[in-house]
Enzyme design. Structure first.
Site, PDB file in Angstrom:
ATOM      1  N   CYS A   2     -24.796  -7.246 114.272  1.00 44.07           N
ATOM      2  CA  CYS A   2     -24.409  -8.560 114.795  1.00 44.07           C
ATOM      3  C   CYS A   2     -22.892  -8.640 114.913  1.00 44.07           C
ATOM      4  O   CYS A   2     -22.151  -7.946 114.245  1.00 44.07           O
ATOM      5  CB  CYS A   2     -24.883  -9.656 113.840  1.00 44.07           C
ATOM      6  SG  CYS A   2     -26.647  -9.603 113.534  1.00 44.07           S
ATOM      7  N   ARG A  27     -21.660  -3.300 120.080  1.00 45.06           N
ATOM      8  CA  ARG A  27     -22.299  -3.185 118.752  1.00 45.06           C
ATOM      9  C   ARG A  27     -23.808  -3.234 118.867  1.00 45.06           C
ATOM     10  O   ARG A  27     -24.516  -2.950 117.908  1.00 45.06           O
ATOM     11  CB  ARG A  27     -21.806  -4.310 117.847  1.00 45.06           C
ATOM     12  CG  ARG A  27     -20.328  -4.272 117.538  1.00 45.06           C
ATOM     13  CD  ARG A  27     -19.835  -5.599 116.990  1.00 45.06           C
ATOM     14  NE  ARG A  27     -20.381  -5.896 115.698  1.00 45.06           N
ATOM     15  CZ  ARG A  27     -19.791  -5.584 114.538  1.00 45.06           C
ATOM     16  NH1 ARG A  27     -18.651  -4.943 114.565  1.00 45.06           N
ATOM     17  NH2 ARG A  27     -20.326  -5.899 113.382  1.00 45.06           N
ATOM     18  N   TRP A  74     -28.326  -8.881 116.410  1.00 51.57           N
ATOM     19  CA  TRP A  74     -29.123  -7.656 116.454  1.00 51.57           C
ATOM     20  C   TRP A  74     -30.272  -7.927 115.497  1.00 51.57           C
ATOM     21  O   TRP A  74     -30.091  -7.979 114.284  1.00 51.57           O
ATOM     22  CB  TRP A  74     -28.272  -6.467 115.989  1.00 51.57           C
ATOM     23  CG  TRP A  74     -28.898  -5.139 116.141  1.00 51.57           C
ATOM     24  CD1 TRP A  74     -29.025  -4.401 117.278  1.00 51.57           C
ATOM     25  CD2 TRP A  74     -29.512  -4.361 115.099  1.00 51.57           C
ATOM     26  NE1 TRP A  74     -29.650  -3.208 117.014  1.00 51.57           N
ATOM     27  CE2 TRP A  74     -29.966  -3.154 115.679  1.00 51.57           C
ATOM     28  CE3 TRP A  74     -29.698  -4.541 113.741  1.00 51.57           C
ATOM     29  CZ2 TRP A  74     -30.601  -2.151 114.957  1.00 51.57           C
ATOM     30  CZ3 TRP A  74     -30.315  -3.554 113.006  1.00 51.57           C
ATOM     31  CH2 TRP A  74     -30.771  -2.377 113.613  1.00 51.57           C
ATOM     32  N   ASN A 100     -23.898 -12.065 109.747  1.00 55.77           N
ATOM     33  CA  ASN A 100     -24.137 -10.639 109.988  1.00 55.77           C
ATOM     34  C   ASN A 100     -24.537 -10.048 108.644  1.00 55.77           C
ATOM     35  O   ASN A 100     -23.823 -10.204 107.661  1.00 55.77           O
ATOM     36  CB  ASN A 100     -22.853  -9.967 110.504  1.00 55.77           C
ATOM     37  CG  ASN A 100     -23.051  -8.477 110.744  1.00 55.77           C
ATOM     38  OD1 ASN A 100     -24.183  -8.004 110.845  1.00 55.77           O
ATOM     39  ND2 ASN A 100     -21.962  -7.739 110.840  1.00 55.77           N
ATOM     40  N   GLY A 101     -25.703  -9.405 108.582  1.00 48.16           N
ATOM     41  CA  GLY A 101     -26.160  -8.850 107.307  1.00 48.16           C
ATOM     42  C   GLY A 101     -27.636  -9.132 107.130  1.00 48.16           C
ATOM     43  O   GLY A 101     -28.323  -9.583 108.047  1.00 48.16           O
ATOM     44  N   GLU A 489     -25.854  17.880 116.490  1.00 48.03           N
ATOM     45  CA  GLU A 489     -25.092  16.779 117.101  1.00 48.03           C
ATOM     46  C   GLU A 489     -25.482  16.607 118.565  1.00 48.03           C
ATOM     47  O   GLU A 489     -25.676  15.489 119.041  1.00 48.03           O
ATOM     48  CB  GLU A 489     -23.585  17.046 116.974  1.00 48.03           C
ATOM     49  CG  GLU A 489     -22.679  16.078 117.673  1.00 48.03           C
ATOM     50  CD  GLU A 489     -22.829  14.630 117.233  1.00 48.03           C
ATOM     51  OE1 GLU A 489     -23.481  14.377 116.197  1.00 48.03           O
ATOM     52  OE2 GLU A 489     -22.331  13.739 117.947  1.00 48.03           O
ATOM     53  N   LYS A 493     -27.035  13.168 120.295  1.00 45.37           N
ATOM     54  CA  LYS A 493     -26.500  12.536 121.505  1.00 45.37           C
ATOM     55  C   LYS A 493     -27.609  12.331 122.529  1.00 45.37           C
ATOM     56  O   LYS A 493     -27.758  11.273 123.113  1.00 45.37           O
ATOM     57  CB  LYS A 493     -25.387  13.409 122.104  1.00 45.37           C
ATOM     58  CG  LYS A 493     -24.103  13.477 121.310  1.00 45.37           C
ATOM     59  CD  LYS A 493     -23.277  12.225 121.331  1.00 45.37           C
ATOM     60  CE  LYS A 493     -23.496  11.273 120.221  1.00 45.37           C
ATOM     61  NZ  LYS A 493     -23.295  11.529 118.857  1.00 45.37           N
ATOM     62  N   GLU A 496     -30.196   9.589 121.392  1.00 46.65           N
ATOM     63  CA  GLU A 496     -29.812   8.180 121.222  1.00 46.65           C
ATOM     64  C   GLU A 496     -29.427   7.515 122.537  1.00 46.65           C
ATOM     65  O   GLU A 496     -29.454   6.290 122.614  1.00 46.65           O
ATOM     66  CB  GLU A 496     -28.711   8.029 120.188  1.00 46.65           C
ATOM     67  CG  GLU A 496     -27.387   8.625 120.514  1.00 46.65           C
ATOM     68  CD  GLU A 496     -26.353   8.305 119.420  1.00 46.65           C
ATOM     69  OE1 GLU A 496     -26.485   7.291 118.727  1.00 46.65           O
ATOM     70  OE2 GLU A 496     -25.422   9.087 119.272  1.00 46.65           O
ATOM     71  N   HIS A 512     -39.968  30.619 113.323  1.00 47.84           N
ATOM     72  CA  HIS A 512     -40.657  30.008 112.171  1.00 47.84           C
ATOM     73  C   HIS A 512     -41.352  28.718 112.566  1.00 47.84           C
ATOM     74  O   HIS A 512     -41.402  27.772 111.784  1.00 47.84           O
ATOM     75  CB  HIS A 512     -39.650  29.785 111.038  1.00 47.84           C
ATOM     76  CG  HIS A 512     -38.990  31.045 110.603  1.00 47.84           C
ATOM     77  ND1 HIS A 512     -39.623  31.994 109.812  1.00 47.84           N
ATOM     78  CD2 HIS A 512     -37.780  31.574 110.909  1.00 47.84           C
ATOM     79  CE1 HIS A 512     -38.814  33.017 109.620  1.00 47.84           C
ATOM     80  NE2 HIS A 512     -37.672  32.794 110.277  1.00 47.84           N
ATOM     81  N   LYS A 611     -23.412   0.133 116.899  1.00 45.43           N
ATOM     82  CA  LYS A 611     -22.276   1.042 116.682  1.00 45.43           C
ATOM     83  C   LYS A 611     -21.985   1.219 115.205  1.00 45.43           C
ATOM     84  O   LYS A 611     -21.619   2.291 114.772  1.00 45.43           O
ATOM     85  CB  LYS A 611     -21.021   0.499 117.375  1.00 45.43           C
ATOM     86  CG  LYS A 611     -19.804   1.402 117.229  1.00 45.43           C
ATOM     87  CD  LYS A 611     -20.051   2.780 117.815  1.00 45.43           C
ATOM     88  CE  LYS A 611     -18.850   3.696 117.681  1.00 45.43           C
ATOM     89  NZ  LYS A 611     -19.146   5.079 118.129  1.00 45.43           N
TER      90      LYS A 611
HETATM   91  C1  AGP Z   1     -23.757   8.703 116.410  1.00 47.34           C
HETATM   92  O1  AGP Z   1     -23.644   8.852 117.819  1.00 47.34           O
HETATM   93  C2  AGP Z   1     -24.358   7.356 116.042  1.00 47.34           C
HETATM   94  N1  AGP Z   1     -23.627   6.281 116.636  1.00 47.34           N
HETATM   95  C3  AGP Z   1     -24.543   7.194 114.541  1.00 47.34           C
HETATM   96  O2  AGP Z   1     -25.328   8.263 114.085  1.00 47.34           O
HETATM   97  C4  AGP Z   1     -23.233   7.170 113.715  1.00 47.34           C
HETATM   98  O3  AGP Z   1     -22.624   8.435 113.722  1.00 47.34           O
HETATM   99  C5  AGP Z   1     -23.587   6.801 112.270  1.00 47.34           C
HETATM  100  O4  AGP Z   1     -24.166   5.510 112.269  1.00 47.34           O
HETATM  101  C6  AGP Z   1     -22.365   6.812 111.342  1.00 47.34           C
HETATM  102  O5  AGP Z   1     -21.443   5.849 111.754  1.00 47.34           O
HETATM  103  P1  AGP Z   1     -19.979   5.844 111.073  1.00 47.34           P
HETATM  104  O6  AGP Z   1     -19.324   7.157 111.425  1.00 47.34           O
HETATM  105  O7  AGP Z   1     -19.279   4.671 111.675  1.00 47.34           O
HETATM  106  O8  AGP Z   1     -20.165   5.713 109.598  1.00 47.34           O
END
Ligand code: AGP
Length: 616
Positions: A2, A27, A74, A100-101, A489, A493, A496, A512, A611
């Site tokens: 949020c 966000r 959110w 937010n929370g 990684e 990408k 997501e 395996h 984010k």
């Molecule tokens: C990565 O593309 C994602 N946005 C997510 O996995 C992110 O890396 C993770 O939430 C950690 O965020 P931070 O680095 O702000 O702690």
């Protein structure tokens, strides 16, 4: 997560609130709303969906107000509907809050309030909190409504289990906004005859660069001409004014179609920023003053633990290879949400690092706090200066990547890896690397930004490959040694932002079980730089090709042999193996980006994601 924006001052509030919410869109959210002081009452405007829906409602309503709070939601409790959108009001309708929370004990509180005759219009935990604060406000005895509102917040919040960043307004106190935080960030913006409150400084950087980052258990009262911070339990609280270290333009998209693409292209510069002032040719070593540890103290360290989430965790996995290879220090990397529950044996010579772009990830913060409860020294590798994690660590290394708005981490990954590379060089020079070794590593590291730039010039080629595989059923990402984390990684990408199921594996794991998945509709992306395991990667590629699986290879230029086995090849410049992750990840970022665009996905605001994950 949020987003919260509050304004009180000399200007009309609604345009400022809407612009602030727009800057927080990255966000992730599913509804938006605002509450405005409207003389004897509050004007509450809320809409599910995009901020433009709220903007239209505001235009139709044309509110006139100089004070208000606003929110992008959110959803955690209750579907994204107008009724569940924030702000939420108390029973009287005279108090409104945004939050937010997550309030973990909201059901218990709700049942108690229901038994007292309260009626709720939403399914949210936030409305329960609004009613709870309202109960304390209505029972308050203070003559001054501002003091009464602050006291009500201070009385209600200790009954909350969970996390919160809130902003509250009341019709009896039209000249103030009250905020409070525990686990969810809040920042106060200081202006001339106006003040701001936001969950993220990017929402208000257009109006002021002087800010106060609130700490957990702070309660703030902001007015047109000032602000005051108290502790939740009463009494004064520490206040430190910071200067925002980026401009409004840097937080804007510029000429790029998406923040993510802009941030991919920023990487030559963001990497230079990560290295700037930290490579000492005179001493052929690295200077990391933020560690606040002397070479003698660093020499005592005989074990390192790295932890983070998502991309930050993958950077830590690269860091593990670097620290063991370059510095010969036993290193382990832990997913932060797991580390916080493990009972890892440590001693005084174990050094813990937490890695986080936002500096607000609740699982990483929890891992940090658990390590400190065990008496460990904990350092941060963080992008967001003055974030909660940056403030609670015993020092650390800022990655200086600038604001990263796209939900998918890109430049923060390469800058985190660059900082971990610097760290491994520093430890290596303390232990066994000669000054000659140090100078060679400095030369190679300084050459990386230009090498990244040369890879970016292949964007059209990578886009062609992306369009070829955009309808794939899934994707395998394969790499060996220090490029195994990069395969992880690349898979993240792809997952997501394109919503294609993807997974990252050590190449040798194919036999395996994974090779059972190989089929013509499932491309495998191999990271096969010309290193000590190049031939082994070639063998793995041939195993996949023998089963009609398409293969895209990321390979080192000057070794065209790989074109005989892979269907598509993306070349990267030569580099020492230990620096190759800084290069091999770039094609994977662009591949995921162009696949997502081809699939019509919302690249900067992918579904279900945020984010910064500030709720557990
Ligand atoms: C990565 O593309 C994602 N946005 C997510 O996995 C992110 O890396 C993770 O939430 C950690 O965020 P931070 O680095 O702000 O702690």
């Amino acid at each position: 997560m949020c987003g919260i924006v509050g304004y009180i001052g000399k200007r009309q509030a609604s345009p400022i609130l809407l612009d602030g919410l727009r800057r927080l869109e990255y966000r992730g959210y599913d509804s938006a709303g605002m509450a405005l002081q409207n003389g004897a009452s509050l004007q509450v405007l809320r809409r599910a969906g995009r901020i433009d829906n709220l903007r239209q409602l505001v235009a139709e309503t044309a509110p006139q107000s100089m004070a208000g709070i606003s929110h992008t939601r959110w959803a955690t409790h209750g579907a994204p509907t107008d009724e569940n959108a924030h702000p939420h009001r108390d029973q009287s309708g005279n108090l409104a809050i945004v939050h937010n929370g997550v309030i973990e004990n909201y059901q218990t509180l709700r049942d108690t309030l229901l038994a007292d005759g309260h009626i709720f219009g939403s399914e949210t935990d936030t409305e329960v909190l609004a009613h709870l604060i309202g109960v304390y406000y209505d029972a308050g005895t203070q003559e001054d409504p501002v003091a009464r509102l602050v006291a009500a917040v201070q009385a209600a919040l200790p009954r909350v289990k969970g996390t919160y960043g809130i902003a509250a307004i009341h019709t009896d106190a039209p000249d103030v906004i009250v905020g409070a935080r525990l686990g969810s960030p809040l920042v106060v913006g200081l202006g001339q005859d106006e003040h701001f409150l936001a969950s993220d400084v990017s929402a208000i950087v257009a109006h002021t660069k002087d800010v106060v980052y609130l700490n957990d258990y702070d309660v703030v009262t902001i007015k047109k001409d000032g602000f005051d911070v108290q502790a939740l339990a009463g009494g004064s609280a520490q206040v430190r004014v910071s200067r925002v270290d980026f401009t409004e333009d840097e937080a804007e998209m510029g000429d790029f179609p998406h923040y993510m693409l802009k941030e991919i292209y920023e990487q030559p510069q963001s990497l230079r920023n990560a290295l700037r002032g930290r490579l000492s040719r005179d001493e052929a070593t690295v200077v990391l003053g933020g560690l606040q540890m002397s070479p003698m103290e660093l020499r005592q360290i005989d074990r390192i633990i790295l932890s983070g989430c998502g991309t930050a965790y993958h950077a830590g996995m690269v860091g593990e290879y670097l620290l063991e290879t370059v510095a010969r220090i036993p290193t382990e990397v832990e997913i932060a949400s797991e580390f916080r529950y493990r009972n890892v044996p440590t001693d005084k010579n174990t050094l813990q690092f937490v890695i986080s772009q936002s500096g607000e990830t609740i699982d990483t913060l929890a891992a940090l706090r658990e390590a400190k409860r065990k008496g460990m020294k904990v350092l941060g590798i963080v992008n967001n200066v003055a974030s909660t994690i940056a403030r609670e660590t015993d020092g650390g290394i800022y990655i200086h990547a600038g604001p990263e708005i796209g939900v998918a981490a890109t430049k923060s990954f390469t800058s985190q890896v660059a900082v971990l590379t610097l760290l491994s060089f520093l430890f290596g020079r303390i232990h066994h690397l000669s000054s000659t070794d140090g100078l060679e590593l400095i030369d190679e590291l300084e050459a990386i930004p230009d090498k990244i730039a040369s890879i970016l010039e292949q964007a059209d080629h990578i886009k062609t490959i992306a369009n070829k595989y955009a309808d794939a059923d899934g994707m395998l990402f394969m790499g060996r040694q220090i490029n195994y984390p990069v395969a992880m990684e690349g898979a993240l990408k792809m997952k997501e932002i394109s919503y294609i199921y993807a997974s990252g594996h050590p190449s040798a794991e194919l036999k395996h079980g994974i090779i059972a998945l190989v089929k013509p509709e499932l491309p495998s992306i191999f990271l096969a730089p010309h290193d000590a395991v190049f031939e082994k990667n070639i063998s793995n590629i041939e195993e996949v090709k023998a089963r009609k699986g398409p293969v895209v290879a990321v390979a080192t230029e000057g070794h065209p042999h790989i074109e005989k086995v892979a269907d598509d090849v993306i070349y990267i410049p030569r580099s020492p193996s230990i620096l190759s992750p800084l290069l091999t990840v770039i094609p994977l970022q662009l591949l995921a980006y162009y696949v997502a665009v081809a699939r019509g996905c919302d690249v900067d605001k992918p579904r279900n994601l945020a984010k910064s994950v500030t709720v557990e």
